[in-house]
Structures are given as structure tokens and as C-alpha cells.
Design an enzyme around this catalytic site. Structure first.
Site, PDB file in Angstrom:
ATOM      1  N   HIS A 130     128.918 -11.640 -69.879  1.00  0.00           N
ATOM      2  CA  HIS A 130     128.300 -12.968 -69.889  1.00  0.00           C
ATOM      3  C   HIS A 130     128.402 -13.602 -71.278  1.00  0.00           C
ATOM      4  CE1 HIS A 130     125.573 -11.521 -66.326  1.00  0.00           C
ATOM      5  NE2 HIS A 130     126.869 -11.564 -66.027  1.00  0.00           N
ATOM      6  N   HIS A 147     129.433 -17.441 -60.283  1.00  0.00           N
ATOM      7  CA  HIS A 147     129.143 -16.358 -61.215  1.00  0.00           C
ATOM      8  C   HIS A 147     130.310 -15.386 -61.326  1.00  0.00           C
ATOM      9  CE1 HIS A 147     126.798 -13.739 -63.743  1.00  0.00           C
ATOM     10  NE2 HIS A 147     127.328 -12.725 -63.054  1.00  0.00           N
ATOM     11  N   ASP A 183     132.076 -14.173 -64.750  1.00  0.00           N
ATOM     12  CA  ASP A 183     132.432 -12.797 -65.128  1.00  0.00           C
ATOM     13  C   ASP A 183     133.909 -12.680 -65.501  1.00  0.00           C
ATOM     14  OD1 ASP A 183     129.926 -11.669 -64.814  1.00  0.00           O
ATOM     15  OD2 ASP A 183     130.302 -10.922 -62.791  1.00  0.00           O
ATOM     16  N   HIS A 227     135.067  -6.294 -62.114  1.00  0.00           N
ATOM     17  CA  HIS A 227     135.312  -5.960 -63.516  1.00  0.00           C
ATOM     18  C   HIS A 227     136.462  -4.969 -63.639  1.00  0.00           C
ATOM     19  CE1 HIS A 227     131.791  -8.120 -64.753  1.00  0.00           C
ATOM     20  NE2 HIS A 227     130.978  -7.338 -64.080  1.00  0.00           N
TER      21      HIS A 227
END
Length: 294
Positions: A75, A232, A236, A259
Site C-alpha cells: 500500500h 484495491h 496492490d 501478490h
């Protein structure tokens, strides 16, 4: 067009998502060509934000080495990338970055307060030269050449609140602040209970995440955007791609990314010099980049 850093040192305190304890965060200017550097003041160690220093991607992006690590960096890195900051030192006194409100907007406010200053060296851009993709089943992340960077993201959850969401974000600092930075992380109540039984997510609350049970959103204020979940995920991805060590001139496309897939994508890009080119953006050719990275 020149490299940037923040104009002054700034600090704050926030709760860590996993330990639930206060963490002291300090952002400091760095000289040109130093990149993004993480430091642990409690351990006396530092490491750069780059793919080779990523040590875990299971629940967050984590950088470190055998002596220590910093977790939940995406973030903050998203805000730094969104603001086009090339050089900055990030210091924490624990093993994670504070979660703040679960989005990047608090970090944007810190960067606004610190200010941005230019340095003497030309800015470097990573230009994607050919398409690179990483797939796992039907999930994929992809970078392809483009002179107008965009993030094109699709998510699909078998949950009545989320379902399938698709959003295309045209990358620029102002668009980032307006359309992406306030989108919060989200999680399922059943997962939270499991994580807390393992002494993880001890700092998670309705103040720093969108919480979902089997049928509804638990936050009394509801969502900040109708499609906050996919926004969101873009937040990321912008943070994860900051580990490529320079702003990216290319399009990012994803279906159900993560991720881990983002990390594998950064490694895949850098694995072959035919995939990319680092360009120093001199004043003579800066106009085409100015709108995006100013």
C-alpha cells in the site's frame, strides 16, 4: 524530466495488521539513483525494494534478507509509485508497515505533507518492449507495450457481495489519488478467525479493512466505491510493480492476480533483456512522459 524524492523527513505511528501493535514509520529523502530503501531501525539493517529481495508473497509482499524483513509494503509502495517518487528511505521499528486505514490514502497524505523535490539526475523509465505473461490455471498477470499506461483488472469471487468486477485505470498521479488510493483491503470473516487463531491479523478491524461475512459487508459505512474490491486489487498491483525499480511504460492486465503472480511477473520481465529497456528521460523527450509521471 528529473528524478524525485520527498522534500523533508516525515513520520507517523500506526497499527500493524498482523501483530496489532503500534509501529513507528519514518519517510526520508534519498539522493538520486538510490531507489526505494527499507530500513529496520530495531535491527540496524536495510534492503532495497527490488524483486531479488522479495522473501514472501503469501498474504502480502514482503522484502528482506536472512537478518530480517518488512511485510505489508504494497500500500505504501502504491502511493510512492502513484506519486512518481524515485528515491525514498522507509524506516520502521517492526516487521511490517502500518496498515493505516487499509488503503493508500493515508500514505498519500504523508507524501503531500512531506512535499516532492526534484534531483539533478534524469528520471529513469522501464519501457516494456514485448508482452510478458505469468499464468496459473485461469489466473494470469501480463505486461505489454503501451505509451499510455493502464491497469486492466478483473476479479471473480463466488460471493454475492463481490461477484465479477472489471475496472480499467488510466495511470496518472491525479487519477491515482481520485480513483484508486482510497480503495481498502478486504477480507472474509471466516478467514480472519482462522488467521487470528495463528496469531496473525491481530490488528485487523473495521477501521482498516472491508469485512465480509457469508452474505454481507459488515462495515456500517459500506463501500467507498461500488467496485472497491477490484480497485484495491489495482492498488496492490501498482505497489507490487514498484519493485521493478523504475516507473513502467506499459499496460498491466490481470484476471484474479495476486501478490505472488505479480512478483513472478517482475522476475519474468527482468529475466530477459529483450522484454524491457531502461530509458533516461532527458528534457528533450520528457513531454510524452510528463502527463503520466509528473
Amino acid at each position: 524530466m528529473k528524478q524525485t524524492t520527498i522534500a523533508k523527513r516525515i513520520q507517523t505511528v500506526g497499527i500493524g495488521l498482523h501483530k496489532g501493535e503500534p509501529i513507528h514509520l519514518v519517510l526520508e529523502p534519498l539522493e538520486a539513483n538510490m531507489g526505494i530503501v527499507f530500513s529496520r531501525s530495531d535491527l540496524g539493517i536495510s534492503f532495497r525494494a527490488e524483486p531479488e529481495n522479495v522473501v514472501n508473497t503469501q498474504m502480502a509482499t514482503v522484502v528482506g534478507n536472512q537478518n530480517g524483513f518488512v511485510s505489508t509494503i504494497e500500500h505504501l509502495l502504491s502511493a510512492i509509485n502513484g506519486y512518481g517518487i524515485d528515491n525514498i528511505r522507509i524506516t520502521v521499528d517492526a516487521n511490517e508497515v502500518p496498515i493505516m486505514d487499509g488503503s493508500a490514502i493515508s500514505f498519500c497524505m504523508l507524501l503531500d505533507e512531506a512535499g516532492i523535490t526534484t534531483l539533478d539526475e534524469d528520471k529513469k523509465i522501464l519501457v516494456i518492449k514485448r508482452e510478458v505473461e505469468v499464468k496459473e490455471g485461469d489466473k494470469f498477470v501480463r505486461l505489454k507495450p503501451s505509451s499510455n499506461p493502464k491497469f486492466d483488472y478483473t476479479i471473480k469471487f463466488a460471493h454475492p457481495v463481490i461477484g465479477e468486477q472489471h475496472y480499467v485505470f488510466e495511470f496518472s498521479k491525479q487519477n491515482f489519488i481520485k480513483d484508486i488510493a482510497r480503495a481498502r483491503t478486504f477480507g472474509f470473516l471466516k478467514d480472519l478467525q482462522m488467521l487470528q487463531s495463528k496469531n496473525l491479523a491481530l490488528g485487523a478491524s473495521l477501521d482498516n479493512a472491508v469485512a465480509i461475512d457469508d452474505t454481507r459487508i459488515l462495515n456500517p459505512e459500506g463501500l467507498r466505491f461500488e467496485n472497491e474490491f477490484v480497485r484495491h486489487k489495482i492498488l496492490d498491483a501498482i505497489g507490487d510493480l514498484a519493485l521493478l525499480k523504475a516507473p513502467i511504460m506499459g499496460d498491466y492486465i490481470s484476471f484474479a492476480g495476486s501478490h505472488d503472480l505479480n512478483h513472478k511477473l517482475t522476475k519474468a520481465v527482468l529475466a530477459d533483456a529483450k522484454n524491457y529497456e531502461f530509458i533516461s528521460v532527458s528534457d528533450k523527450i520528457s513531454s510524452e512522459f510528463q502527463r503520466v509521471f509528473a
